[in-house]
Design a protein around this motif. Structure first.
Motif, PDB file in Angstrom:
ATOM      1  N   LEU A   9       0.916  -1.177  -0.103  1.00  0.00           N
ATOM      2  CA  LEU A   9      -0.040   0.037  -0.044  1.00  0.00           C
ATOM      3  C   LEU A   9       0.887   1.440   0.088  1.00  0.00           C
ATOM      4  CD1 LEU A   9      -2.995   1.283   0.873  1.00  0.00           C
ATOM      5  CD2 LEU A   9      -2.095   1.205   3.095  1.00  0.00           C
ATOM      6  N   ARG A  10       0.595   2.301  -0.802  1.00  0.00           N
ATOM      7  CA  ARG A  10       1.226   3.594  -0.867  1.00  0.00           C
ATOM      8  C   ARG A  10       0.256   4.493   0.062  1.00  0.00           C
ATOM      9  NH1 ARG A  10       4.727   5.831  -4.306  1.00  0.00           N
ATOM     10  NH2 ARG A  10       4.344   4.174  -5.855  1.00  0.00           N
ATOM     11  N   THR A  11       1.010   5.063   1.022  1.00  0.00           N
ATOM     12  CA  THR A  11       0.500   6.096   2.079  1.00  0.00           C
ATOM     13  C   THR A  11      -0.221   7.253   1.344  1.00  0.00           C
ATOM     14  OG1 THR A  11       2.469   6.739   3.013  1.00  0.00           O
ATOM     15  CG2 THR A  11       1.565   5.089   3.953  1.00  0.00           C
ATOM     16  N   ALA A  12      -1.264   7.777   1.887  1.00  0.00           N
ATOM     17  CA  ALA A  12      -1.670   8.976   1.217  1.00  0.00           C
ATOM     18  C   ALA A  12      -1.772  10.168   2.683  1.00  0.00           C
ATOM     19  CB  ALA A  12      -3.044   8.818   0.782  1.00  0.00           C
ATOM     20  N   GLU A  13      -2.109  11.159   2.316  1.00  0.00           N
ATOM     21  CA  GLU A  13      -2.313  12.322   3.055  1.00  0.00           C
ATOM     22  C   GLU A  13      -3.170  11.978   4.308  1.00  0.00           C
ATOM     23  OE1 GLU A  13      -2.619  17.029   3.735  1.00  0.00           O
ATOM     24  OE2 GLU A  13      -2.978  16.218   1.605  1.00  0.00           O
ATOM     25  N   ASP A  15      -2.926   9.550   6.665  1.00  0.00           N
ATOM     26  CA  ASP A  15      -3.027   8.170   6.841  1.00  0.00           C
ATOM     27  C   ASP A  15      -2.291   7.883   8.404  1.00  0.00           C
ATOM     28  OD1 ASP A  15      -4.365   6.946   4.717  1.00  0.00           O
ATOM     29  OD2 ASP A  15      -2.528   6.297   3.485  1.00  0.00           O
ATOM     30  N   ASP A  50       4.220   9.613   6.757  1.00  0.00           N
ATOM     31  CA  ASP A  50       4.591  10.448   5.467  1.00  0.00           C
ATOM     32  C   ASP A  50       3.757   9.874   4.184  1.00  0.00           C
ATOM     33  OD1 ASP A  50       6.377  11.803   7.151  1.00  0.00           O
ATOM     34  OD2 ASP A  50       8.008  10.615   6.461  1.00  0.00           O
ATOM     35  N   ILE A  51       3.501  10.898   3.364  1.00  0.00           N
ATOM     36  CA  ILE A  51       2.935  10.504   2.247  1.00  0.00           C
ATOM     37  C   ILE A  51       3.968   9.822   1.218  1.00  0.00           C
ATOM     38  CG2 ILE A  51       1.910  11.571  -0.060  1.00  0.00           C
ATOM     39  CD1 ILE A  51       1.109  13.949   1.864  1.00  0.00           C
ATOM     40  N   GLY A  52       3.358   8.799   0.635  1.00  0.00           N
ATOM     41  CA  GLY A  52       4.234   8.068  -0.579  1.00  0.00           C
ATOM     42  C   GLY A  52       4.895   6.981  -0.095  1.00  0.00           C
TER      43      GLY A  52
END
Length: 73
Positions: A9-13, A15, A50-52
């Protein structure tokens, strides 16, 4: 109960790890520790991720058997 496969999974703002783990496994006790162990990139992260970041969520995490307690003998 169907077995879950491991996912990335890629984190988003916005999360937060606890919320992601709970959404994936339905609980945090047990799975949270496995997710932390599988993702060294999380070391030093605060509550908001962190994002991404690319995170790995391990395959199905075993659920401990419920403890049975008797109120009367």
């Amino acid at each position: 109960m169907a077995l879950m496969e491991a996912i990335t999974l890629r984190t988003a703002e916005g999360d937060v790890l606890d919320a992601l783990v709970h959404a994936r496994y339905g609980r945090t006790d047990g799975p949270l520790e496995r997710v932390l162990a599988a993702n060294p990139v999380l070391e030093g992260q605060g509550p908001a991720l962190d994002i991404g970041l690319i995170l790995t969520f391990p395959a199905d995490v075993a659920t401990p058997a419920p403890t049975r307690r008797r109120l009367w003998n």
